[in-house]
Write a protein that holds these residues in place. Structure first.
Motif, PDB file in Angstrom:
ATOM      1  N   LEU A  91      28.779 -14.856  12.511  1.00 22.37           N
ATOM      2  CA  LEU A  91      29.146 -14.921  11.093  1.00 22.37           C
ATOM      3  C   LEU A  91      28.010 -14.490  10.173  1.00 22.37           C
ATOM      4  CD1 LEU A  91      31.435 -18.070  10.818  1.00 22.37           C
ATOM      5  CD2 LEU A  91      32.057 -15.644  10.736  1.00 22.37           C
ATOM      6  N   VAL A 127      26.390 -21.285   6.591  1.00 23.98           N
ATOM      7  CA  VAL A 127      27.639 -20.906   7.252  1.00 23.98           C
ATOM      8  C   VAL A 127      27.421 -20.765   8.752  1.00 23.98           C
ATOM      9  CG1 VAL A 127      29.308 -18.992   7.521  1.00 23.98           C
ATOM     10  CG2 VAL A 127      28.730 -19.858   5.234  1.00 23.98           C
ATOM     11  N   HIS A 173      35.741 -14.061   9.358  1.00 21.86           N
ATOM     12  CA  HIS A 173      34.927 -13.746   8.191  1.00 21.86           C
ATOM     13  C   HIS A 173      34.860 -14.972   7.299  1.00 21.86           C
ATOM     14  CE1 HIS A 173      34.697  -9.333   8.708  1.00 21.86           C
ATOM     15  NE2 HIS A 173      35.876  -9.484   9.273  1.00 21.86           N
ATOM     16  N   VAL A 174      33.791 -15.072   6.522  1.00 24.06           N
ATOM     17  CA  VAL A 174      33.655 -16.137   5.535  1.00 24.06           C
ATOM     18  C   VAL A 174      33.282 -15.493   4.211  1.00 24.06           C
ATOM     19  CG1 VAL A 174      32.350 -18.205   4.862  1.00 24.06           C
ATOM     20  CG2 VAL A 174      32.974 -17.841   7.269  1.00 24.06           C
ATOM     21  N   ARG A 175      33.897 -15.998   3.159  1.00 19.87           N
ATOM     22  CA  ARG A 175      33.603 -15.518   1.803  1.00 19.87           C
ATOM     23  C   ARG A 175      33.084 -16.700   0.998  1.00 19.87           C
ATOM     24  NH1 ARG A 175      37.229 -15.366  -2.888  1.00 19.87           N
ATOM     25  NH2 ARG A 175      36.271 -14.024  -4.448  1.00 19.87           N
ATOM     26  N   THR A 225      29.666 -12.714   6.784  1.00 22.39           N
ATOM     27  CA  THR A 225      29.735 -13.623   5.635  1.00 22.39           C
ATOM     28  C   THR A 225      29.361 -12.864   4.380  1.00 22.39           C
ATOM     29  OG1 THR A 225      29.235 -15.575   6.975  1.00 22.39           O
ATOM     30  CG2 THR A 225      28.802 -15.741   4.618  1.00 22.39           C
ATOM     31  N   THR A 274      24.183 -18.147   3.679  1.00 20.23           N
ATOM     32  CA  THR A 274      24.537 -17.496   4.948  1.00 20.23           C
ATOM     33  C   THR A 274      24.041 -18.341   6.120  1.00 20.23           C
ATOM     34  OG1 THR A 274      24.477 -15.318   3.913  1.00 20.23           O
ATOM     35  CG2 THR A 274      24.326 -15.380   6.312  1.00 20.23           C
ATOM     36  N   ALA A 289      37.236 -19.785   4.509  1.00 15.27           N
ATOM     37  CA  ALA A 289      37.057 -19.539   5.939  1.00 15.27           C
ATOM     38  C   ALA A 289      38.339 -19.923   6.669  1.00 15.27           C
ATOM     39  CB  ALA A 289      35.889 -20.365   6.472  1.00 15.27           C
TER      40      ALA A 289
END
Length: 148
Positions: free
Chosen positions: A101, A92, A64-66, A105, A89, A8
């Protein structure tokens, strides 16, 4: 014993350490493995904070978050996959305090191949991991019986 990597933009989470721990607990709980040191001490989350300039979608947005979860083969059946993706999710979103997000995500579930799961300096197969867990459980039970 899953490894969870969360990528992130720096500053996304007020408490990255807590996010890492919560992610590990979520996946360990979803796997429904025994609550023994082998699993508690070897299920770990890692939060990778990147400069926002190092993240971009096709429009240039960086929010974005991975999340990548790596498990041994077969650790997550379909119900567990659905639970892990939803719960990570939710984590996050809650930890970032950014509802947007939820739609930005990605949670990637990856299985290591048999023998492709290194622990204690050995490339473990699923059978070896199960044997090690059973051995630890038996040792803990024997110790508890001796302490009683």
């Amino acid at each position: 014993m899953p490894m969870i990597d969360i990528y992130a933009a720096a500053g996304t989470f007020a408490d990255p350490h807590q996010v890492a721990q919560d992610a590990a607990i979520i996946v360990k709980t979803a796997e429904a493995v025994p609550d023994i040191p082998m699993f508690r001490q070897n299920t770990a989350g890692f939060v990778h904070e990147l400069p926002a300039s190092n993240i971009a979608d096709a429009e240039g947005a960086s929010d974005h978050v991975r999340v990548q979860v790596i498990t041994n083969a077969g650790a997550l059946d379909r119900d567990k996959q659905l639970a892990v993706v939803a719960q990570l999710t939710d984590l996050v979103v809650a930890a970032s305090r950014n509802e947007a997000l939820r739609e930005r995500t990605w949670v990637l579930l990856t299985e290591a191949t048999a023998g492709g799961w290194g622990l204690w300096g050995h490339a473990q197969t699923n059978e070896e991991l199960v044997t090690a867990a059973r051995s630890e459980i038996a040792s803990l039970q024997a110790k508890a019986a001796g302490d009683a």
